[in-house]
Design an enzyme around this catalytic site. Structure first.
Site, short mmCIF file in Angstrom:
data_model
loop_
_atom_site.label_atom_id
_atom_site.label_comp_id
_atom_site.label_asym_id
_atom_site.label_seq_id
_atom_site.Cartn_x
_atom_site.Cartn_y
_atom_site.Cartn_z
N ARG A 1 37.41 41.94 45.08
CA ARG A 1 38.19 41.80 46.33
C ARG A 1 39.26 40.75 46.08
O ARG A 1 38.92 39.58 45.85
CB ARG A 1 37.24 41.38 47.46
N LYS B 1 39.89 31.32 45.68
CA LYS B 1 38.97 30.36 46.28
C LYS B 1 39.15 28.98 45.65
O LYS B 1 39.67 28.84 44.54
CB LYS B 1 37.54 30.90 46.21
#
Ligand code: PMM
Length: 287
Positions: free
Chosen positions: A259, A219
């Site tokens: 994840r 991210k």
């Protein structure tokens, strides 16, 4: 392992490998867009040691257009069918009940919903009726509006409060307690500072009383770590070392699952935590 066994796992942090069948995901957009390429990638992810493969057909990057239901189905169903038939444990990353239902018919055993059931009123009744493990993420709106909603006085307190109220609504709707996983939703209606504040407080998420999944992989906030002001952030594919550091933080905090895109390196990083934990001193009183 069955999905129920996976949800009950407490001895180590599990690894969920990402397979995005999308033309436009921020992290790996377009790489595995064709079903055959996505299936090959899914096999690699499974062989690298993933406990779960998360197959998604909708990008949540800011400004992304939502695919139609039929397009989302076209993307994910052949991939799920093949990977499940080959023995992988597959979750479907979708906000739509119709897609979840078709994915489960194709062999998915977990529903991962970044909207926590807010995007589609049919989702919660579906997962309750199907008695499926359900991952509900903290969410404040679709990608087009989520940055305007990244406003908090105290991000940890507000994310926990909103997740707790979602938990209560889901259990009130009949979802079995042992089927619910919660996720703080890094990057969704969160600025970089919000993501860091949540990462710094991971053990506090246990107060919610459910297994916790963390999705930090690649991210944007990780791309800015250590970059001098004015330098561009590292591109997503060069954020796996920083991602591994967040996975180690998650494992040290006792989270249920991470994840990630780079499963092989995550498995190695988490093996270090497991090796150290196997040598942890026995606590006084537990002798
Ligand atoms: N992040 C993305 C997609 N799905 N699911 C959960 N439960 N948690 C997340 O943080 C999450 C998710 C976006 O990342 P991607 O585009 O790399 O898949």
């Amino acid at each position: 392992m069955t999905a129920a066994d996976l949800l009950a796992e407490r001895d180590r942090t599990l690894v969920m490998g990402v397979v995005n069948v999308t033309p436009d995901s921020f992290s790996d957009g377009g790489e595995w867009f064709e079903p055959a390429a996505a299936i090959r990638h899914g096999r690699d992810v499974w062989a690298a040691g993933a406990d779960i493969i998360d197959v998604g057909g909708e990008s949540t990057r800011p400004g992304a257009e939502r695919p139609s239901v039929s397009e989302e189905l076209r993307r994910v169903i052949p991939v799920i069918r093949e990977l499940a038939a080959e023995g992988a444990v597959v979750s479907v990353d979708t906000m739509r009940a119709e897609v979840a239902e078709a994915a489960v018919a194709a062999g998915a055993v977990i529903v991962n919903d970044v909207s926590g059931g807010h995007a589609d009123p049919d989702m919660v009744p579906y997962v309750v009726g199907a008695r499926l493990p359900y991952i509900a993420m903290h969410w404040r709106g679709h990608s087009a509006e989520m940055y305007a909603r990244a406003v908090y006085d105290d991000v940890l307190e507000e994310v926990c409060r909103e997740l707790a109220s979602r938990r209560d609504e889901l259990l009130g709707a009949g979802l079995a307690e042992d089927l619910l996983v919660l996720d703080p939703g890094l990057g969704f209606a969160k600025t970089a500072d919000h993501n860091w504040a949540l990462l710094a407080a991971l053990p506090r998420l246990h107060h919610l009383g459910h297994p916790i999944l963390l999705g930090a992989s690649r991210k944007a906030f990780l791309g800015r770590v250590g970059r001098p002001p004015g330098e561009p952030p590292r591109p997503p594919a060069e954020r796996d070392l920083e991602t591994a550091a967040t996975s180690v933080m998650a494992a040290m905090a006792g989270l249920w699952c991470v994840r990630v895109h780079d499963v092989a390196r995550t498995v190695r990083a988490l093996a270090v935590v497991e090796a150290a934990q196997a040598h942890a001193p026995v606590e006084e009183g537990a002798r």
